[in-house]
Design a protein around this motif. Structure first.
Motif, PDB file in Angstrom:
ATOM      1  N   GLU A 250       1.038  -1.245  -0.001  1.00 58.12           N
ATOM      2  CA  GLU A 250       0.081  -0.187  -0.102  1.00 58.12           C
ATOM      3  C   GLU A 250       0.985   1.398  -0.018  1.00 58.12           C
ATOM      4  OE1 GLU A 250      -3.510   0.514  -0.417  1.00 58.12           O
ATOM      5  OE2 GLU A 250      -3.734  -1.422  -0.495  1.00 58.12           O
ATOM      6  N   LYS A 251       1.917   1.246   0.771  1.00 54.51           N
ATOM      7  CA  LYS A 251       2.903   2.173   0.666  1.00 54.51           C
ATOM      8  C   LYS A 251       3.353   2.661  -0.565  1.00 54.51           C
ATOM      9  CE  LYS A 251       7.300   3.597   2.974  1.00 54.51           C
ATOM     10  NZ  LYS A 251       8.321   3.098   4.006  1.00 54.51           N
ATOM     11  N   TYR A 252       3.857   1.789  -1.337  1.00 50.13           N
ATOM     12  CA  TYR A 252       4.505   1.889  -2.644  1.00 50.13           C
ATOM     13  C   TYR A 252       3.651   1.865  -3.740  1.00 50.13           C
ATOM     14  CZ  TYR A 252       8.676   1.398  -0.119  1.00 50.13           C
ATOM     15  OH  TYR A 252       9.572   1.580   1.005  1.00 50.13           O
ATOM     16  N   LYS A 253       2.124   1.907  -3.336  1.00 49.52           N
ATOM     17  CA  LYS A 253       1.200   1.642  -4.519  1.00 49.52           C
ATOM     18  C   LYS A 253       1.110   2.964  -5.472  1.00 49.52           C
ATOM     19  CE  LYS A 253      -3.768   0.924  -5.451  1.00 49.52           C
ATOM     20  NZ  LYS A 253      -5.183   0.679  -4.728  1.00 49.52           N
TER      21      LYS A 253
ATOM     22  N   PRO B  37      -5.699   0.409 -17.597  1.00 46.21           N
ATOM     23  CA  PRO B  37      -6.862  -0.098 -16.578  1.00 46.21           C
ATOM     24  C   PRO B  37      -6.027   0.421 -15.152  1.00 46.21           C
ATOM     25  CG  PRO B  37      -6.685  -1.820 -18.086  1.00 46.21           C
ATOM     26  CD  PRO B  37      -5.612  -0.571 -18.526  1.00 46.21           C
ATOM     27  N   SER B  38      -6.833   0.843 -14.188  1.00 45.28           N
ATOM     28  CA  SER B  38      -6.051   1.040 -12.959  1.00 45.28           C
ATOM     29  C   SER B  38      -6.684   0.004 -11.881  1.00 45.28           C
ATOM     30  CB  SER B  38      -6.360   2.295 -12.438  1.00 45.28           C
ATOM     31  OG  SER B  38      -8.171   2.466 -12.299  1.00 45.28           O
TER      32      SER B  38
ATOM     33  N   ASP C 136       4.030   3.182  -7.491  1.00 38.05           N
ATOM     34  CA  ASP C 136       4.054   2.151  -8.624  1.00 38.05           C
ATOM     35  C   ASP C 136       3.173   2.680  -9.766  1.00 38.05           C
ATOM     36  OD1 ASP C 136       5.716   0.645  -7.273  1.00 38.05           O
ATOM     37  OD2 ASP C 136       4.256  -0.650  -6.192  1.00 38.05           O
ATOM     38  N   GLU C 137       2.011   3.065  -9.348  1.00 37.28           N
ATOM     39  CA  GLU C 137       1.000   3.595 -10.359  1.00 37.28           C
ATOM     40  C   GLU C 137       1.487   4.916 -11.072  1.00 37.28           C
ATOM     41  OE1 GLU C 137      -2.891   4.449  -8.431  1.00 37.28           O
ATOM     42  OE2 GLU C 137      -3.208   2.411  -7.836  1.00 37.28           O
TER      43      GLU C 137
END
Length: 175
Positions: free
Chosen positions: A48-51, A161-162, A54-55
């Protein structure tokens, strides 16, 4: 070729898997451990921290790839022998020059930001659309669809797509 796979669970609950190619003697091993709830929670929190990061990186790469694909497709389209005489040399040269400029820019700016790739895309589209309009009018549309075989339009500039779904395969790296 014969491969022998062995599964063994030790006293600590660790699954030891080994595979031996009987014809070459080559052997690979992997240990699969049972993660504690705390370890799993830590890994979820790290994900979650790097989400967001990354996106952001995914969107940047998507923008770069879209620009690169568009430039190469447009270049190939105007160089197509089937279109000789359908676009005047001046318009063709404008498109080729801009495509080559963008391709050179991409070579020198691999780490540019998403917005920079999108700006370059818009600049290329301006040239291609103004010169390409004459081509579409004289040719009655592009033979075989649009550049790169994309029937129905130019490459989409929208985001991927996300929701994490993908129609392609997923590759996971294993240590």
């Amino acid at each position: 070729m014969k491969i022998e796979v062995t599964f063994r669970i030790d006293a600590n609950g660790i699954l030891n898997v080994s595979a031996v190619d009987k014809s070459t003697g080559e052997e690979n091993k992997i240990n699969i451990t049972k993660e504690s709830k705390e370890d799993i929670e830590r890994m979820v929190q790290e994900a979650e921290k790097y989400k967001a990061e990354d996106e952001k990186q995914r969107d940047k790469v998507f923008s770069k790839n879209t620009l690169e694909s568009y430039a190469f497709n447009m270049k190939a389209t105007v160089e197509d022998e089937k279109l000789q005489g359908k676009i005047n040399d001046e318009d063709k040269q404008k498109i080729l020059d801009k495509c080559n400029e963008i391709i050179n820019w991409l070579d020198k700016n691999q780490t540019a930001e998403k917005e920079e790739f999108e700006h370059q895309q818009k600049e290329l589209e301006k040239v291609c659309n103004s010169s390409g309009t004459k081509l579409y009018q004289s040719a009655g549309g592009m033979p075989g669809g649009m550049p790169g075989g994309m029937s129905g339009g130019f490459p989409s500039r929208g985001a991927p797509p996300s929701d994490g779904t993908s129609s392609g395969p997923t590759i996971e790296e294993v240590d």
